[in-house]
Design a protein around this motif. Structure first.
Motif, PDB file in Angstrom:
ATOM      1  N   GLU A  14       0.822  -1.208   0.000  1.00 50.72           N
ATOM      2  CA  GLU A  14       0.000   0.000   0.000  1.00 50.72           C
ATOM      3  C   GLU A  14       0.854   1.256   0.000  1.00 50.72           C
ATOM      4  O   GLU A  14       0.451   2.301  -0.530  1.00 50.72           O
ATOM      5  CB  GLU A  14      -0.927   0.005   1.225  1.00 50.72           C
ATOM      6  CG  GLU A  14      -1.994  -1.074   1.204  1.00 50.72           C
ATOM      7  CD  GLU A  14      -2.889  -1.009   2.430  1.00 50.72           C
ATOM      8  OE1 GLU A  14      -2.723  -0.047   3.215  1.00 50.72           O
ATOM      9  OE2 GLU A  14      -3.723  -1.906   2.601  1.00 50.72           O
ATOM     10  N   LYS A  29      -5.659   7.252 -10.287  1.00 52.20           N
ATOM     11  CA  LYS A  29      -6.581   8.369 -10.095  1.00 52.20           C
ATOM     12  C   LYS A  29      -5.837   9.692  -9.999  1.00 52.20           C
ATOM     13  O   LYS A  29      -6.355  10.741 -10.371  1.00 52.20           O
ATOM     14  CB  LYS A  29      -7.415   8.122  -8.838  1.00 52.20           C
ATOM     15  CG  LYS A  29      -8.647   9.009  -8.730  1.00 52.20           C
ATOM     16  CD  LYS A  29      -9.501   8.585  -7.547  1.00 52.20           C
ATOM     17  CE  LYS A  29     -10.750   9.469  -7.465  1.00 52.20           C
ATOM     18  NZ  LYS A  29     -11.608   9.078  -6.304  1.00 52.20           N
ATOM     19  N   THR A  66      -4.593  -3.530  -7.506  1.00 48.77           N
ATOM     20  CA  THR A  66      -4.953  -3.282  -6.105  1.00 48.77           C
ATOM     21  C   THR A  66      -5.467  -1.859  -5.930  1.00 48.77           C
ATOM     22  O   THR A  66      -5.351  -1.019  -6.822  1.00 48.77           O
ATOM     23  CB  THR A  66      -3.741  -3.490  -5.182  1.00 48.77           C
ATOM     24  OG1 THR A  66      -2.718  -2.537  -5.543  1.00 48.77           O
ATOM     25  CG2 THR A  66      -3.177  -4.895  -5.322  1.00 48.77           C
ATOM     26  N   MET A  67      -6.009  -1.580  -4.740  1.00 52.32           N
ATOM     27  CA  MET A  67      -6.524  -0.254  -4.439  1.00 52.32           C
ATOM     28  C   MET A  67      -5.430   0.801  -4.511  1.00 52.32           C
ATOM     29  O   MET A  67      -5.665   1.929  -4.967  1.00 52.32           O
ATOM     30  CB  MET A  67      -7.179  -0.258  -3.050  1.00 52.32           C
ATOM     31  CG  MET A  67      -7.802   1.084  -2.660  1.00 52.32           C
ATOM     32  SD  MET A  67      -9.077   1.664  -3.827  1.00 52.32           S
ATOM     33  CE  MET A  67     -10.359   0.450  -3.522  1.00 52.32           C
ATOM     34  N   SER A  68      -4.218   0.451  -4.050  1.00 55.14           N
ATOM     35  CA  SER A  68      -3.115   1.420  -4.086  1.00 55.14           C
ATOM     36  C   SER A  68      -2.779   1.812  -5.523  1.00 55.14           C
ATOM     37  O   SER A  68      -2.478   2.975  -5.812  1.00 55.14           O
ATOM     38  CB  SER A  68      -1.879   0.852  -3.386  1.00 55.14           C
ATOM     39  OG  SER A  68      -1.485  -0.372  -3.958  1.00 55.14           O
ATOM     40  N   GLU A  77       1.722   4.070  -2.872  1.00 59.52           N
ATOM     41  CA  GLU A  77       0.961   5.286  -3.223  1.00 59.52           C
ATOM     42  C   GLU A  77       1.588   6.543  -2.605  1.00 59.52           C
ATOM     43  O   GLU A  77       1.215   7.662  -2.953  1.00 59.52           O
ATOM     44  CB  GLU A  77      -0.489   5.158  -2.784  1.00 59.52           C
ATOM     45  CG  GLU A  77      -0.698   5.050  -1.288  1.00 59.52           C
ATOM     46  CD  GLU A  77      -2.143   4.742  -0.928  1.00 59.52           C
ATOM     47  OE1 GLU A  77      -2.828   5.674  -0.495  1.00 59.52           O
ATOM     48  OE2 GLU A  77      -2.561   3.577  -1.096  1.00 59.52           O
ATOM     49  N   PHE A 103      -4.962   1.716  -7.991  1.00 57.15           N
ATOM     50  CA  PHE A 103      -6.100   2.508  -8.426  1.00 57.15           C
ATOM     51  C   PHE A 103      -5.937   3.966  -7.985  1.00 57.15           C
ATOM     52  O   PHE A 103      -6.208   4.901  -8.751  1.00 57.15           O
ATOM     53  CB  PHE A 103      -7.396   1.925  -7.863  1.00 57.15           C
ATOM     54  CG  PHE A 103      -8.607   2.754  -8.158  1.00 57.15           C
ATOM     55  CD1 PHE A 103      -9.179   2.767  -9.425  1.00 57.15           C
ATOM     56  CD2 PHE A 103      -9.184   3.551  -7.163  1.00 57.15           C
ATOM     57  CE1 PHE A 103     -10.292   3.544  -9.705  1.00 57.15           C
ATOM     58  CE2 PHE A 103     -10.302   4.332  -7.439  1.00 57.15           C
ATOM     59  CZ  PHE A 103     -10.852   4.323  -8.711  1.00 57.15           C
ATOM     60  N   LYS A 104      -5.463   4.165  -6.746  1.00 56.26           N
ATOM     61  CA  LYS A 104      -5.269   5.520  -6.229  1.00 56.26           C
ATOM     62  C   LYS A 104      -4.189   6.265  -7.016  1.00 56.26           C
ATOM     63  O   LYS A 104      -4.307   7.464  -7.282  1.00 56.26           O
ATOM     64  CB  LYS A 104      -4.895   5.467  -4.750  1.00 56.26           C
ATOM     65  CG  LYS A 104      -6.038   5.060  -3.836  1.00 56.26           C
ATOM     66  CD  LYS A 104      -5.585   5.005  -2.375  1.00 56.26           C
ATOM     67  CE  LYS A 104      -6.739   4.608  -1.459  1.00 56.26           C
ATOM     68  NZ  LYS A 104      -6.304   4.499  -0.037  1.00 56.26           N
TER      69      LYS A 104
END
Length: 311
Positions: free
Chosen positions: A274, A304, A296-298, A277, A300-301
């Motif tokens: 994580e 973004k 993963t979400m990281s 990011e 995606f961030k």
């Protein structure tokens, strides 16, 4: 610093010195000199003991600690400066450990004397590597060496020995300088050559001295891990680790605050921390051809934020 009291100083020194001189247990010997290093002892007999370790001990870690003790405890004592300088010069000519050698050079650079300056200038005037010698010549043409203090001269000499060590150990390496700093290193040439010794399996620890390194290309090697010391290369803007055998990205990768381009493609990476990011200046992150890696979400961030993420 933990200093020894008047009452127990000599007893403790004697005990620790006996272990260092007589023990076959290298771990105990190292631990003992570390305790002495913390003691803040500055008498002449102790200096002679440490000097002897520097010039004759077989353990490079102990020799390196001896340099640290000389630097921290005795360098400001003018009456010892000639003795210190002579010991360091002898050690420079005979040291086989690159880590210890770099520490010796730094310590010589801390000595503010004409003897130290003349020594450093002599070494810089007798560079063995043709490209580095040309660089020193151009540096002399563009800058007045008289304005370079001893620390700056020592810094240049350290960089020379770092490059010399890389060439000796890996045979193929490309590098670029700027204002005396090594700003680019490229170890990717081994792939197109038959120099098997050039393949890097473990990053050399001396790389942590390159605080001004901006670009590091390690493509086409056999790295399996990213060592912890890489987090100190905070000037890095470009890092290519593609086509290695890396399985895990450590969380301390986030310490590379200047990083703009990170290529981790063609590895065996399964997860991304994580913390990635937190790379506030990252613009491109290449993760292609890591077969078991998922988005993963990281990531995606980062996407973004406008980061180009290839997976």
């Amino acid at each position: 610093m933990n200093t020894f009291s008047e009452e127990d100083t000599q007893d403790k020194i004697n005990q620790l010195q006996a272990i260092i001189n007589n023990s076959d247990n290298e771990t105990q010997r190292i631990k003992s000199i570390q305790l002495l290093k913390e003691g803040g002892i500055k008498n002449f007999n102790y200096f002679k003991f440490v000097e002897n370790l520097l010039i004759s001990d077989a353990n490079s870690i102990i020799r390196n600690l001896a340099v640290e003790i000389i630097k921290n405890n005795f360098l400001k004592d003018n009456y010892k400066s000639i003795k210190i300088f002579k010991a360091l010069c002898w050690a420079y000519e005979n040291e086989c450990s690159i880590e210890c050698l770099l520490n010796i050079i730094s310590t010589i650079g801390e000595i503010d004397s004409s003897l130290s300056r003349d020594f450093l200038l002599t070494k810089l005037n007798n560079i063995e590597i043709f490209e580095f010698n040309n660089y020193i010549t151009k540096l002399k043409q563009n800058y007045d060496f008289k304005t370079f203090n001893n620390k700056k001269l020592a810094y240049l000499l350290k960089n020379y020995h770092i490059v010399k060590n890389f060439i000796h150990n890996f045979e193929l390496v490309s590098y670029r300088f700027q204002n005396g700093d090594i700003i680019e290193l490229d170890f990717s040439f081994a792939y197109n050559n038959d120099f098997t010794n050039s393949i890097i399996k473990t990053l050399p620890k001396i790389m942590n001295h390159l605080k001004d390194l901006q670009s590091l290309n390690l493509k086409y090697n056999k790295l399996e891990n990213i060592p912890r010391f890489i987090k100190y290369l905070t000037s890095l803007r470009f890092l290519n680790l593609s086509n290695n055998n890396i399985k895990k990205i450590p969380s301390f990768i986030s310490k590379l605050s200047s990083l703009e381009y990170l290529d981790l493609s063609w590895n065996n990476i399964q997860c991304i921390p994580e913390e990635i990011e937190r790379l506030k200046n990252i613009k491109t992150l290449n993760l292609q051809h890591n077969r078991n890696l998922s988005f993963t979400m990281s990531l995606f961030k980062l996407q973004k934020r406008g980061v180009k993420v290839n997976i």
